[in-house]
Scaffold this motif. Structure first.
Motif, PDB file in Angstrom:
ATOM      1  N   LEU A  18       0.832  -1.210   0.000  1.00  0.00           N
ATOM      2  CA  LEU A  18       0.000   0.000   0.000  1.00  0.00           C
ATOM      3  C   LEU A  18       0.862   1.254   0.000  1.00  0.00           C
ATOM      4  CD1 LEU A  18      -2.811  -0.891   2.541  1.00  0.00           C
ATOM      5  CD2 LEU A  18      -3.084  -0.463   0.103  1.00  0.00           C
ATOM      6  N   ARG A  19       1.869   1.286   0.854  1.00  0.00           N
ATOM      7  CA  ARG A  19       2.715   2.467   0.998  1.00  0.00           C
ATOM      8  C   ARG A  19       3.512   2.758  -0.270  1.00  0.00           C
ATOM      9  NH1 ARG A  19       7.782   3.833   2.399  1.00  0.00           N
ATOM     10  NH2 ARG A  19       8.509   1.709   2.616  1.00  0.00           N
ATOM     11  N   LEU A  20       4.000   1.717  -0.921  1.00  0.00           N
ATOM     12  CA  LEU A  20       4.873   1.917  -2.076  1.00  0.00           C
ATOM     13  C   LEU A  20       4.129   2.059  -3.400  1.00  0.00           C
ATOM     14  CD1 LEU A  20       7.689  -0.591  -1.143  1.00  0.00           C
ATOM     15  CD2 LEU A  20       7.756   1.897  -0.985  1.00  0.00           C
ATOM     16  N   VAL A  21       2.928   1.469  -3.494  1.00  0.00           N
ATOM     17  CA  VAL A  21       2.224   1.461  -4.779  1.00  0.00           C
ATOM     18  C   VAL A  21       0.905   2.216  -4.716  1.00  0.00           C
ATOM     19  CG1 VAL A  21       1.207  -0.013  -6.555  1.00  0.00           C
ATOM     20  CG2 VAL A  21       3.295  -0.736  -5.379  1.00  0.00           C
ATOM     21  N   TRP A  22       0.019   1.808  -3.816  1.00  0.00           N
ATOM     22  CA  TRP A  22      -1.345   2.337  -3.812  1.00  0.00           C
ATOM     23  C   TRP A  22      -1.401   3.809  -3.441  1.00  0.00           C
ATOM     24  CZ3 TRP A  22      -5.938   1.261  -5.628  1.00  0.00           C
ATOM     25  CH2 TRP A  22      -7.042   1.888  -5.106  1.00  0.00           C
ATOM     26  N   PHE A  23      -0.766   4.216  -2.333  1.00  0.00           N
ATOM     27  CA  PHE A  23      -0.848   5.604  -1.885  1.00  0.00           C
ATOM     28  C   PHE A  23      -0.293   6.586  -2.917  1.00  0.00           C
ATOM     29  CE2 PHE A  23      -0.647   3.827   2.674  1.00  0.00           C
ATOM     30  CZ  PHE A  23      -2.010   3.610   2.687  1.00  0.00           C
ATOM     31  N   PRO A  24       0.902   6.343  -3.493  1.00  0.00           N
ATOM     32  CA  PRO A  24       1.395   7.270  -4.521  1.00  0.00           C
ATOM     33  C   PRO A  24       0.486   7.306  -5.752  1.00  0.00           C
ATOM     34  CG  PRO A  24       3.198   5.950  -3.691  1.00  0.00           C
ATOM     35  CD  PRO A  24       1.935   5.381  -3.123  1.00  0.00           C
ATOM     36  N   TRP A  25      -0.068   6.150  -6.150  1.00  0.00           N
ATOM     37  CA  TRP A  25      -0.948   6.109  -7.316  1.00  0.00           C
ATOM     38  C   TRP A  25      -2.199   6.933  -7.055  1.00  0.00           C
ATOM     39  CZ3 TRP A  25      -5.880   3.862  -7.861  1.00  0.00           C
ATOM     40  CH2 TRP A  25      -6.358   3.842  -9.172  1.00  0.00           C
ATOM     41  N   GLN A  26      -2.797   6.797  -5.860  1.00  0.00           N
ATOM     42  CA  GLN A  26      -3.993   7.567  -5.524  1.00  0.00           C
ATOM     43  C   GLN A  26      -3.687   9.066  -5.507  1.00  0.00           C
ATOM     44  OE1 GLN A  26      -6.862   6.741  -5.764  1.00  0.00           O
ATOM     45  NE2 GLN A  26      -7.589   5.236  -4.316  1.00  0.00           N
ATOM     46  N   ARG A  27      -2.532   9.427  -4.963  1.00  0.00           N
ATOM     47  CA  ARG A  27      -2.157  10.833  -4.906  1.00  0.00           C
ATOM     48  C   ARG A  27      -1.993  11.407  -6.312  1.00  0.00           C
ATOM     49  NH1 ARG A  27       2.369  14.074  -4.879  1.00  0.00           N
ATOM     50  NH2 ARG A  27       2.233  15.858  -3.506  1.00  0.00           N
ATOM     51  N   GLU A  28      -1.298  10.673  -7.179  1.00  0.00           N
ATOM     52  CA  GLU A  28      -1.118  11.135  -8.557  1.00  0.00           C
ATOM     53  C   GLU A  28      -2.460  11.260  -9.266  1.00  0.00           C
ATOM     54  OE1 GLU A  28       1.554   8.493 -10.518  1.00  0.00           O
ATOM     55  OE2 GLU A  28       3.117   8.810  -9.023  1.00  0.00           O
ATOM     56  N   ARG A  29      -3.336  10.311  -9.043  1.00  0.00           N
ATOM     57  CA  ARG A  29      -4.663  10.336  -9.669  1.00  0.00           C
ATOM     58  C   ARG A  29      -5.463  11.545  -9.184  1.00  0.00           C
ATOM     59  NH1 ARG A  29      -8.930   6.239  -7.951  1.00  0.00           N
ATOM     60  NH2 ARG A  29     -10.661   6.843  -9.228  1.00  0.00           N
ATOM     61  N   ARG A  30      -5.434  11.792  -7.871  1.00  0.00           N
ATOM     62  CA  ARG A  30      -6.163  12.929  -7.300  1.00  0.00           C
ATOM     63  C   ARG A  30      -5.606  14.252  -7.809  1.00  0.00           C
ATOM     64  NH1 ARG A  30      -5.459  11.513  -2.426  1.00  0.00           N
ATOM     65  NH2 ARG A  30      -3.700  12.861  -1.974  1.00  0.00           N
ATOM     66  N   LEU A  31      -4.278  14.362  -7.865  1.00  0.00           N
ATOM     67  CA  LEU A  31      -3.667  15.595  -8.367  1.00  0.00           C
ATOM     68  C   LEU A  31      -3.986  15.818  -9.841  1.00  0.00           C
ATOM     69  CD1 LEU A  31      -0.189  15.494  -6.629  1.00  0.00           C
ATOM     70  CD2 LEU A  31      -2.096  17.028  -6.135  1.00  0.00           C
ATOM     71  N   GLU A  32      -3.990  14.768 -10.641  1.00  0.00           N
ATOM     72  CA  GLU A  32      -4.318  14.902 -12.062  1.00  0.00           C
ATOM     73  C   GLU A  32      -5.753  15.382 -12.250  1.00  0.00           C
ATOM     74  OE1 GLU A  32      -4.397  15.280 -15.953  1.00  0.00           O
ATOM     75  OE2 GLU A  32      -2.582  15.020 -14.778  1.00  0.00           O
ATOM     76  N   ARG A  33      -6.682  14.831 -11.457  1.00  0.00           N
ATOM     77  CA  ARG A  33      -8.084  15.276 -11.557  1.00  0.00           C
ATOM     78  C   ARG A  33      -8.209  16.748 -11.186  1.00  0.00           C
ATOM     79  NH1 ARG A  33      -9.900  10.358  -8.602  1.00  0.00           N
ATOM     80  NH2 ARG A  33     -10.110  11.807  -6.889  1.00  0.00           N
ATOM     81  N   GLU A  34      -7.518  17.162 -10.134  1.00  0.00           N
ATOM     82  CA  GLU A  34      -7.582  18.567  -9.717  1.00  0.00           C
ATOM     83  C   GLU A  34      -6.958  19.474 -10.771  1.00  0.00           C
ATOM     84  OE1 GLU A  34      -8.663  21.785  -7.550  1.00  0.00           O
ATOM     85  OE2 GLU A  34      -9.275  19.709  -7.268  1.00  0.00           O
ATOM     86  N   GLN A  35      -5.847  19.066 -11.358  1.00  0.00           N
ATOM     87  CA  GLN A  35      -5.219  19.862 -12.411  1.00  0.00           C
ATOM     88  C   GLN A  35      -6.118  19.962 -13.630  1.00  0.00           C
ATOM     89  OE1 GLN A  35      -1.504  17.846 -12.867  1.00  0.00           O
ATOM     90  NE2 GLN A  35      -0.571  18.846 -11.101  1.00  0.00           N
ATOM     91  N   GLN A  36      -6.834  18.886 -13.950  1.00  0.00           N
ATOM     92  CA  GLN A  36      -7.769  18.915 -15.076  1.00  0.00           C
ATOM     93  C   GLN A  36      -8.907  19.893 -14.796  1.00  0.00           C
ATOM     94  OE1 GLN A  36      -7.536  17.645 -18.114  1.00  0.00           O
ATOM     95  NE2 GLN A  36      -9.452  18.644 -18.612  1.00  0.00           N
ATOM     96  N   ARG A  37      -9.430  19.890 -13.567  1.00  0.00           N
ATOM     97  CA  ARG A  37     -10.490  20.840 -13.207  1.00  0.00           C
ATOM     98  C   ARG A  37     -10.002  22.282 -13.330  1.00  0.00           C
ATOM     99  NH1 ARG A  37     -11.150  17.491  -8.353  1.00  0.00           N
ATOM    100  NH2 ARG A  37     -12.639  15.881  -8.897  1.00  0.00           N
ATOM    101  N   ILE A  38      -8.777  22.514 -12.889  1.00  0.00           N
ATOM    102  CA  ILE A  38      -8.216  23.871 -12.971  1.00  0.00           C
ATOM    103  C   ILE A  38      -8.040  24.287 -14.425  1.00  0.00           C
ATOM    104  CG2 ILE A  38      -6.139  25.233 -12.512  1.00  0.00           C
ATOM    105  CD1 ILE A  38      -5.875  23.591  -9.896  1.00  0.00           C
ATOM    106  N   ARG A  39      -7.499  23.384 -15.264  1.00  0.00           N
ATOM    107  CA  ARG A  39      -7.337  23.703 -16.688  1.00  0.00           C
ATOM    108  C   ARG A  39      -8.680  23.979 -17.342  1.00  0.00           C
ATOM    109  NH1 ARG A  39      -3.438  19.524 -16.352  1.00  0.00           N
ATOM    110  NH2 ARG A  39      -4.938  18.007 -17.132  1.00  0.00           N
TER     111      ARG A  39
END
Length: 80
Positions: A18-39
């Motif tokens: 979870l620490r090495l794979v899932w958490f970073p993947w979720q963070r990247e996914r959440r940041l990408e969605r937020e960046q898309q909303r901003i764009r």
């Protein structure tokens, strides 16, 4: 020397996965969605309003874009 039970070892392995794979993947996914909303808001807005927890923008086609916290149920049930 410390000997771990098999269930404790499995739990540790699951946590590491979870620490090495899932958490970073979720963070990247959440940041990408937020960046898309901003764009989208930057490209499509003609009028915008916001506060600490939510923002709204009027798109050039007349529709409304809303994003943020909906803790008080202020957003329409079907979205906008």
């Amino acid at each position: 020397f410390f000997c771990m039970s098999s269930s404790a070892a499995a739990a540790l392995l699951a946590y590491e996965a979870l620490r090495l794979v899932w958490f970073p993947w979720q963070r990247e996914r959440r940041l990408e969605r937020e960046q898309q909303r901003i764009r989208t808001a930057r490209c499509n807005r003609t009028l915008a309003a916001g506060c600490w927890r939510l923002s709204m923008a009027l798109r050039t086609d007349g529709s409304v874009a809303c994003w943020g916290d909906n803790c008080l149920g202020q957003a329409p049930p079907n979205g906008v």
